[in-house]
Enzyme design. Structure first.
Site, PDB file in Angstrom:
ATOM      1  N   TYR A   1       0.201   4.571  13.293  1.00 56.26           N
ATOM      2  CA  TYR A   1      -1.325   4.863  12.998  1.00 56.26           C
ATOM      3  C   TYR A   1      -2.283   4.418  14.139  1.00 56.26           C
ATOM      4  CZ  TYR A   1       0.517   6.577   8.703  1.00 56.26           C
ATOM      5  OH  TYR A   1       1.030   7.439   7.864  1.00 56.26           O
TER       6      TYR A   1
ATOM      7  N   ALA B   1      -3.551   2.988   2.052  1.00 53.37           N
ATOM      8  CA  ALA B   1      -4.334   3.408   3.411  1.00 53.37           C
ATOM      9  C   ALA B   1      -5.763   3.935   3.203  1.00 53.37           C
ATOM     10  CB  ALA B   1      -3.660   3.882   4.230  1.00 53.37           C
TER      11      ALA B   1
ATOM     12  N   LEU C   1      12.606  -1.735   1.072  1.00 60.73           N
ATOM     13  CA  LEU C   1      13.853  -1.904   0.320  1.00 60.73           C
ATOM     14  C   LEU C   1      14.097  -3.429  -0.315  1.00 60.73           C
ATOM     15  CD1 LEU C   1      16.481   0.542   2.195  1.00 60.73           C
ATOM     16  CD2 LEU C   1      14.991   1.031   0.202  1.00 60.73           C
TER      17      LEU C   1
ATOM     18  N   GLN D   1      -6.392  -2.032   1.929  1.00 54.30           N
ATOM     19  CA  GLN D   1      -6.096  -1.762   3.241  1.00 54.30           C
ATOM     20  C   GLN D   1      -6.834  -0.959   4.061  1.00 54.30           C
ATOM     21  OE1 GLN D   1      -2.401   0.902   4.694  1.00 54.30           O
ATOM     22  NE2 GLN D   1      -1.538  -1.344   5.079  1.00 54.30           N
TER      23      GLN D   1
ATOM     24  N   GLY E   1       7.354  -1.664  -3.122  1.00 57.68           N
ATOM     25  CA  GLY E   1       6.686  -0.332  -2.976  1.00 57.68           C
ATOM     26  C   GLY E   1       7.249   0.419  -3.917  1.00 57.68           C
ATOM     27  N   ARG E   2       8.200   1.458  -3.479  1.00 57.20           N
ATOM     28  CA  ARG E   2       8.819   2.283  -4.265  1.00 57.20           C
ATOM     29  C   ARG E   2       9.373   1.563  -5.867  1.00 57.20           C
ATOM     30  NH1 ARG E   2       9.695   3.973   0.722  1.00 57.20           N
ATOM     31  NH2 ARG E   2       9.271   6.033   1.260  1.00 57.20           N
TER      32      ARG E   2
ATOM     33  N   ARG F   1      -1.210  -5.548   8.900  1.00 55.60           N
ATOM     34  CA  ARG F   1       0.310  -5.159   8.790  1.00 55.60           C
ATOM     35  C   ARG F   1       0.744  -4.537  10.048  1.00 55.60           C
ATOM     36  NH1 ARG F   1       2.953  -1.048   4.367  1.00 55.60           N
ATOM     37  NH2 ARG F   1       3.748  -2.816   3.393  1.00 55.60           N
TER      38      ARG F   1
ATOM     39  N   PRO G   1       0.875  -1.083  -0.179  1.00 57.87           N
ATOM     40  CA  PRO G   1      -0.029   0.022   0.200  1.00 57.87           C
ATOM     41  C   PRO G   1       0.828   1.054  -0.172  1.00 57.87           C
ATOM     42  CG  PRO G   1      -0.630  -1.509   1.657  1.00 57.87           C
ATOM     43  CD  PRO G   1       0.596  -2.221   1.418  1.00 57.87           C
TER      44      PRO G   1
ATOM     45  N   CYS H   1      -0.038   5.483  -0.422  1.00 58.72           N
ATOM     46  CA  CYS H   1      -0.622   6.586  -0.518  1.00 58.72           C
ATOM     47  C   CYS H   1      -0.355   7.414  -1.792  1.00 58.72           C
ATOM     48  CB  CYS H   1      -0.816   7.235   0.697  1.00 58.72           C
ATOM     49  SG  CYS H   1      -1.491   6.596   2.150  1.00 58.72           S
TER      50      CYS H   1
END
Length: 359
Positions: free
Chosen positions: A186, A62, A306, A104, A328-329, A234, A23, A25
């Site tokens: 969160y 999210a 990573l 998510q 992710g990235r 998560r 996930p 944003c």
């Protein structure tokens, strides 16, 4: 056979490969009005690109279980039917490409009501479409953040119901996997950690009390989420404040409880709950946390953090450190990472007919 391209079955759902999208944003929804929290063209194109690129499972960013549960005013939500209908467009396309759609479900707690990262990420008030954040205790995340209102027991139960109602809407929107966001500082993570939870009632103090809210959310979601569909959780495996915060030992213990309460997979991340924590990042730096949960509990795990290289990802799964990897990235940089990995490893992904000439 490449470990990354072996199908993975949880309950009655088989995910076509072990390359999953974490996930992330996008901060690209309308901040208020009838379009608030509604996925639009950007979100469709964003998720569609990774599906046509061969990603096995895509987890949305999210997604707020309430308007006040968003990280920023520009986040997605699933608290009304307008959002449900817009999500259906996305889930239909993902399924058509052979990708499993997941969502998510999240509540940002004391880290809510902030500006978009490229605008500085600072807290925003009513003049910036913001609102008053809430948390387990009246402790701000940083000195510049708003002091959150401490949730009453009655308000905690409202949030539990919001998670369950959001799960019902997610089902109506066509999602096959639901993930509860209990990481990155969160709301659920705030309750779990003694760093952010200073309550003295049934939701604070002892380990059992601090995990109570999270397990109530899991139970409420599992009660409405179909038995044949998997539920993920998560977690931040550590606050990186040992021994003053949530620790890896806590995570292993909690994984056993989550398994008992019907969670099917633990998505293992770390950090985010303490702004001053020192985190030694590096390639695959969070994988050992996932590997420990997998080795010491019956709960399947996904590793994240990573993970960028094809051989790196293949070894994580092949060596039994995790059942899947969440990118992710790297998927932001390369939406077709899975298709390229299949070419390198001799694996197979579904290629849309208009793209067959590229194979």
């Amino acid at each position: 056979m490449s470990a990354l391209f072996a199908p993975f079955t949880l309950r009655d759902l088989t995910i076509p490969n072990r390359i999953w999208m974490a996930p992330m944003c996008q901060y690209s929804a309308a901040p208020d009005g009838p379009g608030a929290g509604v996925p639009g063209d950007w979100h469709f194109a964003h998720y569609a690109a990774r599906a046509t690129g061969g990603t096995g499972l895509i987890l949305t960013e999210a997604t707020g279980v309430s308007a006040e549960g968003r990280i920023s005013p520009y986040d997605l939500g699933i608290w009304n039917d307008t959002q449900v209908e817009a999500f259906r467009r996305i889930t239909r396309f993902l399924v058509a490409q052979g990708t499993t759609p997941g969502i998510q479900l999240a509540h940002a707690g004391r880290k809510a009501s902030t500006e978009r990262p490229w605008k500085g990420g600072a807290p925003v008030g009513a003049d910036g479409h913001g609102w008053q954040p809430v948390g387990p205790s009246a402790l701000p995340f940083t000195e510049r953040h708003q002091v959150p209102d401490e949730l009453s027991v009655e308000q905690i139960q409202v949030v539990v119901r919001q998670f369950a109602e959001a799960a019902q809407r997610a089902l109506a929107a066509g999602f096959e996997v639901a993930e509860i966001h209990g990481a990155h500082g969160y709301l659920i993570n705030e309750f779990l950690s003694p760093h952010s939870n200073h309550r003295t009632d049934a939701y604070g103090g002892s380990w059992e009390n601090r995990t109570r809210f999270a397990l109530e959310v899991v139970d409420a979601v599992r009660a409405v989420w179909p038995d044949e569909k998997p539920l993920f959780f998560r977690i931040s495996a550590t606050d990186w404040l040992d021994p003053a915060g949530w620790t890896a030992d806590d995570t292993v213990r909690f994984a056993g409880a989550l398994h008992t309460h019907g969670v099917d997979l633990l998505d293992v991340s770390s950090g985010g709950n303490a702004s001053a924590a020192s985190i030694p990042t590096g390639p695959g730096y969070q994988v050992p946390f996932a590997a420990r949960v997998k080795a010491e509990t019956p709960l399947p795990v996904a590793a994240v953090g990573l993970i960028t290289g094809v051989e790196q990802a293949e070894k994580i799964v092949a060596n039994g450190e995790a059942d899947a990897v969440l990118l992710g990235r790297e998927l932001l940089r390369n939406p077709s990472w899975a298709r390229q990995a299949a070419q390198e490893l001799g694996g197979s992904v579904r290629v849309p007919d208009p793209y067959l000439r590229s194979v």
